[in-house]
Design a protein around this motif. Sequence first.
Motif, PDB file in Angstrom:
ATOM      1  N   GLY A  85       0.815  -1.209   0.000  1.00 49.90           N
ATOM      2  CA  GLY A  85       0.000   0.000   0.000  1.00 49.90           C
ATOM      3  C   GLY A  85       0.844   1.252   0.000  1.00 49.90           C
ATOM      4  O   GLY A  85       0.538   2.236  -0.697  1.00 49.90           O
ATOM      5  N   TRP A  86       1.945   1.238   0.773  1.00 49.61           N
ATOM      6  CA  TRP A  86       2.849   2.396   0.822  1.00 49.61           C
ATOM      7  C   TRP A  86       3.524   2.613  -0.516  1.00 49.61           C
ATOM      8  O   TRP A  86       3.543   3.729  -1.054  1.00 49.61           O
ATOM      9  CB  TRP A  86       3.898   2.183   1.913  1.00 49.61           C
ATOM     10  N   SER A  88       2.890   1.609  -3.610  1.00 50.95           N
ATOM     11  CA  SER A  88       2.051   2.000  -4.746  1.00 50.95           C
ATOM     12  C   SER A  88       1.617   3.460  -4.629  1.00 50.95           C
ATOM     13  O   SER A  88       1.559   4.182  -5.633  1.00 50.95           O
ATOM     14  CB  SER A  88       0.828   1.089  -4.845  1.00 50.95           C
ATOM     15  N   THR A  89       1.345   3.906  -3.404  1.00 45.03           N
ATOM     16  CA  THR A  89       0.952   5.308  -3.195  1.00 45.03           C
ATOM     17  C   THR A  89       2.094   6.251  -3.523  1.00 45.03           C
ATOM     18  O   THR A  89       1.916   7.256  -4.229  1.00 45.03           O
ATOM     19  CB  THR A  89       0.511   5.526  -1.733  1.00 45.03           C
ATOM     20  N   SER A 161      -2.762  14.940  -2.057  1.00 41.89           N
ATOM     21  CA  SER A 161      -2.446  13.911  -1.062  1.00 41.89           C
ATOM     22  C   SER A 161      -3.185  14.197   0.234  1.00 41.89           C
ATOM     23  O   SER A 161      -3.753  13.291   0.865  1.00 41.89           O
ATOM     24  CB  SER A 161      -0.931  13.859  -0.811  1.00 41.89           C
ATOM     25  N   SER A 164      -6.828  13.344  -0.161  1.00 40.44           N
ATOM     26  CA  SER A 164      -7.109  11.912  -0.211  1.00 40.44           C
ATOM     27  C   SER A 164      -7.189  11.284   1.175  1.00 40.44           C
ATOM     28  O   SER A 164      -7.725  10.188   1.336  1.00 40.44           O
ATOM     29  CB  SER A 164      -6.032  11.193  -1.033  1.00 40.44           C
ATOM     30  N   ILE A 168      -9.283   7.891   2.771  1.00 42.94           N
ATOM     31  CA  ILE A 168      -8.516   6.826   3.425  1.00 42.94           C
ATOM     32  C   ILE A 168      -8.989   6.625   4.861  1.00 42.94           C
ATOM     33  O   ILE A 168      -9.230   5.497   5.298  1.00 42.94           O
ATOM     34  CB  ILE A 168      -7.007   7.156   3.388  1.00 42.94           C
ATOM     35  N   GLU A 212      -3.401  -2.756   4.270  1.00 41.71           N
ATOM     36  CA  GLU A 212      -2.990  -2.051   3.064  1.00 41.71           C
ATOM     37  C   GLU A 212      -3.136  -0.539   3.227  1.00 41.71           C
ATOM     38  O   GLU A 212      -2.477   0.224   2.541  1.00 41.71           O
ATOM     39  CB  GLU A 212      -3.821  -2.523   1.865  1.00 41.71           C
ATOM     40  N   LYS A 213      -3.983  -0.134   4.152  1.00 41.18           N
ATOM     41  CA  LYS A 213      -4.218   1.294   4.364  1.00 41.18           C
ATOM     42  C   LYS A 213      -3.339   1.872   5.465  1.00 41.18           C
ATOM     43  O   LYS A 213      -2.968   3.046   5.419  1.00 41.18           O
ATOM     44  CB  LYS A 213      -5.693   1.534   4.716  1.00 41.18           C
ATOM     45  N   THR A 285      -1.229   2.857   2.669  1.00 39.17           N
ATOM     46  CA  THR A 285      -1.498   4.047   1.873  1.00 39.17           C
ATOM     47  C   THR A 285      -1.512   5.312   2.728  1.00 39.17           C
ATOM     48  O   THR A 285      -1.149   6.384   2.255  1.00 39.17           O
ATOM     49  CB  THR A 285      -2.861   3.910   1.153  1.00 39.17           C
ATOM     50  N   THR A 289       0.865   8.347   1.875  1.00 43.00           N
ATOM     51  CA  THR A 289       0.272   9.655   1.593  1.00 43.00           C
ATOM     52  C   THR A 289       0.900  10.737   2.463  1.00 43.00           C
ATOM     53  O   THR A 289       1.245  11.826   1.980  1.00 43.00           O
ATOM     54  CB  THR A 289      -1.247   9.606   1.837  1.00 43.00           C
ATOM     55  N   SER A 419       7.746  -1.347  -5.117  1.00 39.28           N
ATOM     56  CA  SER A 419       6.419  -1.733  -5.562  1.00 39.28           C
ATOM     57  C   SER A 419       6.475  -3.052  -6.324  1.00 39.28           C
ATOM     58  O   SER A 419       5.637  -3.944  -6.113  1.00 39.28           O
ATOM     59  CB  SER A 419       5.825  -0.642  -6.458  1.00 39.28           C
TER      60      SER A 419
END
Length: 477
Positions: A85-86, A88-89, A161, A164, A168, A212-213, A285, A289, A419
């Motif tokens: 998650g980290w 890809s963000t 960011s 978002s 989240i 993932e978050k 994420t 972010t 990633s």
Amino acid sequence: MAIQSLLDIGKSGILAQRLALEVTSENITNVNTPGYSRQTTVFQTGIVTEEREFPLGTGVKVAEIQRAYDDFLQTQLKTEGSTSGWSSTVLNAMKRAEQLFNEFTADGLGKSMQEFFSSWQDLTANPQGQPERQAVLARAQQLVDQFHRINSYLTDIKRESNQSLEGITSDINNDLTRIASLNDQIKMIEIRGARANELRDQRDLLVRQLSEKVGITYLEDTDGSINVSLTLGQPLVLGNKAATLSLEPDAANNGFYKIMAASPGGNTSVDISTIAGGPGNTQGTLGGTLQVRDSLVNGFLSDLDELASTLATEVNSLHSAGFGLNSSTGLDFFTAPAATAGYSGLGGIDLAITKTADIAAANTDPATGGTGNNLNARAIAGIYDKVLATSGGTMTMEGFYNSLVGKVGVAVQDSERKSTLSEGIMKQLENLRESQSGVSLDEELANLIKYQKAYEGAAKLINVGTEMLDTVLGLIR
């Protein structure tokens, strides 16, 4: 053995095989259900009794419905999910930033700097020429616009960011509430001695989605519920109570959100922005972010501000000492930087002169020293190749810009590598989970036939017992 015992044994077989058929049917129908774990019927012989001095069983019973589950694998999926998650963000944000420094295009900042100093070099050939002087102002304006454009775009990445975080944190709150609710349901079922397999599957899937978050740890309690906390300790779920995340503007951080967490079942909120996603915290994420907003992009903006400030200061120091065609002197070419921070943006670097006559190409007053002097224009043109003291060491203006481009490239490569690596590991873990806990239709269809035949055998046993009973009753008649 009495005929009644024979009928009871047949009955136990019918009930056990019917339950096994139901479990197999559940597996087959959930073959494509995300997070579902294969269930297996575990049989156990009935109570053993003594019949004519021989130990004989009393049939079969279902000991438990066993779930194919690996807690260690679940932990690995949770941990790698946070990293995935980290990465890809961060990768998405860094790819956007990379586009700003693509020097293969004709309108990059590096190209604009070259053209700006080249226009000063062209001016040395004809210091009084209006076209050359107009070109200096035009190239200077293009350079200013490039600084503003990149600063604005990087600031937009930070702003988006920050925005978002609303989605989240809302998703995190939803996951926490559902986990707490499932904790309560699982506890109520398992306190009676049953196993809430499907509910546990749903909860495990939610835990992986939550990881993932945001980075989390969890621990299962004796009553079947789990307690979930942030990696660095802040509790998020305690039994059937969930924490609530909220966002508050932070005046110390340009009004961007700080993340507050109310403890499970309580009203006291604490700021978890640092432990949820501070610098170096590669967790989900949310962490990615916050790192993009508060660390990575700020580093690029800081270098961009320094480049703009250094360029303006160097040009102004020479330009203010020179003379224009109208004998003007002491004029800055760019607006003087009051502070380095924010100087590359709107309200920062800009042109301080608008008249071509004010461009100080000479180092002496034309009224006394003539109009053909180009020494100041030559000195300003030479700034591009001058070695300067910067935060990255002594280097030229071009070298400093190239180092900034390099930093962006390294950030993209690093997040891309992480990633790709995380994606590969996640795929391996998912395949491993599927092999251990997933449903195989071939296996389940074979089980279906096996349990069906066992069911038919138990039914046949009852038929035999019934015929024997009819025979006995017939003898009495």
